[in-house]
Scaffold this motif. Structure first.
Motif, PDB file in Angstrom:
ATOM      1  N   ILE A   8       6.359  10.821  -5.502  1.00 22.10           N
ATOM      2  CA  ILE A   8       7.190  10.186  -4.484  1.00 22.10           C
ATOM      3  C   ILE A   8       7.454   8.714  -4.806  1.00 22.10           C
ATOM      4  O   ILE A   8       8.499   8.171  -4.437  1.00 22.10           O
ATOM      5  CB  ILE A   8       6.568  10.350  -3.070  1.00 22.10           C
ATOM      6  CG1 ILE A   8       7.532   9.871  -1.979  1.00 22.10           C
ATOM      7  CG2 ILE A   8       5.251   9.603  -2.961  1.00 22.10           C
ATOM      8  CD1 ILE A   8       8.695  10.780  -1.758  1.00 22.10           C
ATOM      9  N   THR A   9       6.539   8.051  -5.528  1.00 21.69           N
ATOM     10  CA  THR A   9       6.792   6.646  -5.866  1.00 21.69           C
ATOM     11  C   THR A   9       8.004   6.530  -6.784  1.00 21.69           C
ATOM     12  O   THR A   9       8.786   5.594  -6.656  1.00 21.69           O
ATOM     13  CB  THR A   9       5.572   5.975  -6.524  1.00 21.69           C
ATOM     14  OG1 THR A   9       5.253   6.631  -7.751  1.00 21.69           O
ATOM     15  CG2 THR A   9       4.372   5.995  -5.598  1.00 21.69           C
ATOM     16  N   LYS A  10       8.162   7.490  -7.673  1.00 23.87           N
ATOM     17  CA  LYS A  10       9.328   7.512  -8.565  1.00 23.87           C
ATOM     18  C   LYS A  10      10.602   7.722  -7.746  1.00 23.87           C
ATOM     19  O   LYS A  10      11.622   7.104  -8.008  1.00 23.87           O
ATOM     20  CB  LYS A  10       9.157   8.616  -9.609  1.00 23.87           C
ATOM     21  CG  LYS A  10      10.295   8.703 -10.589  1.00 23.87           C
ATOM     22  CD  LYS A  10       9.989   9.627 -11.760  1.00 23.87           C
ATOM     23  CE  LYS A  10       9.888  11.062 -11.313  1.00 23.87           C
ATOM     24  NZ  LYS A  10       9.799  12.004 -12.448  1.00 23.87           N
ATOM     25  N   ASP A  11      10.530   8.593  -6.732  1.00 20.77           N
ATOM     26  CA  ASP A  11      11.690   8.842  -5.871  1.00 20.77           C
ATOM     27  C   ASP A  11      12.064   7.603  -5.058  1.00 20.77           C
ATOM     28  O   ASP A  11      13.241   7.287  -4.896  1.00 20.77           O
ATOM     29  CB  ASP A  11      11.413  10.015  -4.933  1.00 20.77           C
ATOM     30  CG  ASP A  11      11.214  11.329  -5.674  1.00 20.77           C
ATOM     31  OD1 ASP A  11      11.677  11.453  -6.830  1.00 20.77           O
ATOM     32  OD2 ASP A  11      10.569  12.234  -5.096  1.00 20.77           O
ATOM     33  N   ILE A  12      11.065   6.906  -4.538  1.00 20.54           N
ATOM     34  CA  ILE A  12      11.312   5.715  -3.714  1.00 20.54           C
ATOM     35  C   ILE A  12      11.974   4.614  -4.533  1.00 20.54           C
ATOM     36  O   ILE A  12      12.954   3.992  -4.109  1.00 20.54           O
ATOM     37  CB  ILE A  12      10.002   5.211  -3.064  1.00 20.54           C
ATOM     38  CG1 ILE A  12       9.533   6.208  -1.998  1.00 20.54           C
ATOM     39  CG2 ILE A  12      10.178   3.813  -2.479  1.00 20.54           C
ATOM     40  CD1 ILE A  12       8.134   5.945  -1.469  1.00 20.54           C
ATOM     41  N   ILE A  78      -0.160   6.027  -8.434  1.00 23.08           N
ATOM     42  CA  ILE A  78      -0.464   7.440  -8.233  1.00 23.08           C
ATOM     43  C   ILE A  78      -0.409   7.735  -6.743  1.00 23.08           C
ATOM     44  O   ILE A  78      -1.284   7.298  -5.983  1.00 23.08           O
ATOM     45  CB  ILE A  78      -1.833   7.783  -8.825  1.00 23.08           C
ATOM     46  CG1 ILE A  78      -1.853   7.368 -10.305  1.00 23.08           C
ATOM     47  CG2 ILE A  78      -2.143   9.256  -8.649  1.00 23.08           C
ATOM     48  CD1 ILE A  78      -3.191   7.316 -10.933  1.00 23.08           C
ATOM     49  N   PRO A  79       0.637   8.455  -6.307  1.00 25.30           N
ATOM     50  CA  PRO A  79       0.804   8.742  -4.885  1.00 25.30           C
ATOM     51  C   PRO A  79      -0.171   9.821  -4.436  1.00 25.30           C
ATOM     52  O   PRO A  79      -0.813  10.492  -5.265  1.00 25.30           O
ATOM     53  CB  PRO A  79       2.247   9.231  -4.804  1.00 25.30           C
ATOM     54  CG  PRO A  79       2.480   9.869  -6.123  1.00 25.30           C
ATOM     55  CD  PRO A  79       1.697   9.041  -7.117  1.00 25.30           C
ATOM     56  N   PRO A  80      -0.253  10.038  -3.117  1.00 25.30           N
ATOM     57  CA  PRO A  80      -1.097  11.130  -2.627  1.00 25.30           C
ATOM     58  C   PRO A  80      -0.567  12.459  -3.137  1.00 25.30           C
ATOM     59  O   PRO A  80       0.639  12.626  -3.305  1.00 25.30           O
ATOM     60  CB  PRO A  80      -0.974  11.024  -1.105  1.00 25.30           C
ATOM     61  CG  PRO A  80       0.214  10.174  -0.844  1.00 25.30           C
ATOM     62  CD  PRO A  80       0.440   9.334  -2.064  1.00 25.30           C
ATOM     63  N   VAL A  81      -1.470  13.367  -3.434  1.00 23.28           N
ATOM     64  CA  VAL A  81      -1.082  14.684  -3.909  1.00 23.28           C
ATOM     65  C   VAL A  81      -1.644  15.737  -2.974  1.00 23.28           C
ATOM     66  O   VAL A  81      -2.645  15.531  -2.298  1.00 23.28           O
ATOM     67  CB  VAL A  81      -1.560  14.959  -5.353  1.00 23.28           C
ATOM     68  CG1 VAL A  81      -0.872  14.025  -6.319  1.00 23.28           C
ATOM     69  CG2 VAL A  81      -3.060  14.797  -5.467  1.00 23.28           C
ATOM     70  N   SER A  82      -0.961  16.865  -2.920  1.00 23.75           N
ATOM     71  CA  SER A  82      -1.470  17.971  -2.113  1.00 23.75           C
ATOM     72  C   SER A  82      -1.442  19.226  -2.965  1.00 23.75           C
ATOM     73  O   SER A  82      -0.753  19.295  -3.976  1.00 23.75           O
ATOM     74  CB  SER A  82      -0.628  18.140  -0.848  1.00 23.75           C
ATOM     75  OG  SER A  82       0.700  18.466  -1.200  1.00 23.75           O
ATOM     76  N   GLY A  83      -2.170  20.175  -2.544  1.00 23.09           N
ATOM     77  CA  GLY A  83      -2.215  21.431  -3.288  1.00 23.09           C
ATOM     78  C   GLY A  83      -3.418  22.226  -2.855  1.00 23.09           C
ATOM     79  O   GLY A  83      -4.219  21.793  -2.037  1.00 23.09           O
TER      80      GLY A  83
END
Length: 84
Positions: A8-12, A78-83
């Motif tokens: 998401i940091t890349k998207d922002i 490194i943004p938060p990750v889910s999985g």
């Protein structure tokens, strides 16, 4: 100083990398710690402040807010990750 962006940091930011000035030509204080870098990035890209967490790696190691950074360090957000 070049920062690698993921998720998401890349998207922002709109790019996989970001260059941060290493001199005060912009009139803003040059980030010297991870905390100052997070503040600088949050001021520049307010959407980053909305993330539940944001880890910073310096030279392939997770960094604490008080860790010093230099223009030659490899820095990654490194943004938060889910999985599961």
């Amino acid at each position: 100083m070049t920062i690698l962006l993921f998720g998401i940091t890349k998207d922002i930011v709109g790019s996989p990398t970001l260059s941060v000035p290493t001199s005060s030509v912009t009139g803003k204080q040059v980030p010297k710690t991870v905390r100052e870098l997070k503040q600088f990035l949050g001021d520049t890209y307010p959407e980053l402040n909305k993330l539940s967490s944001l880890a910073v790696a310096v030279n392939h190691n997770y960094a604490n807010d008080d860790d010093t950074i230099n223009s030659y360090d490899e820095i990654a957000l490194i943004p938060p990750v889910s999985g599961g």
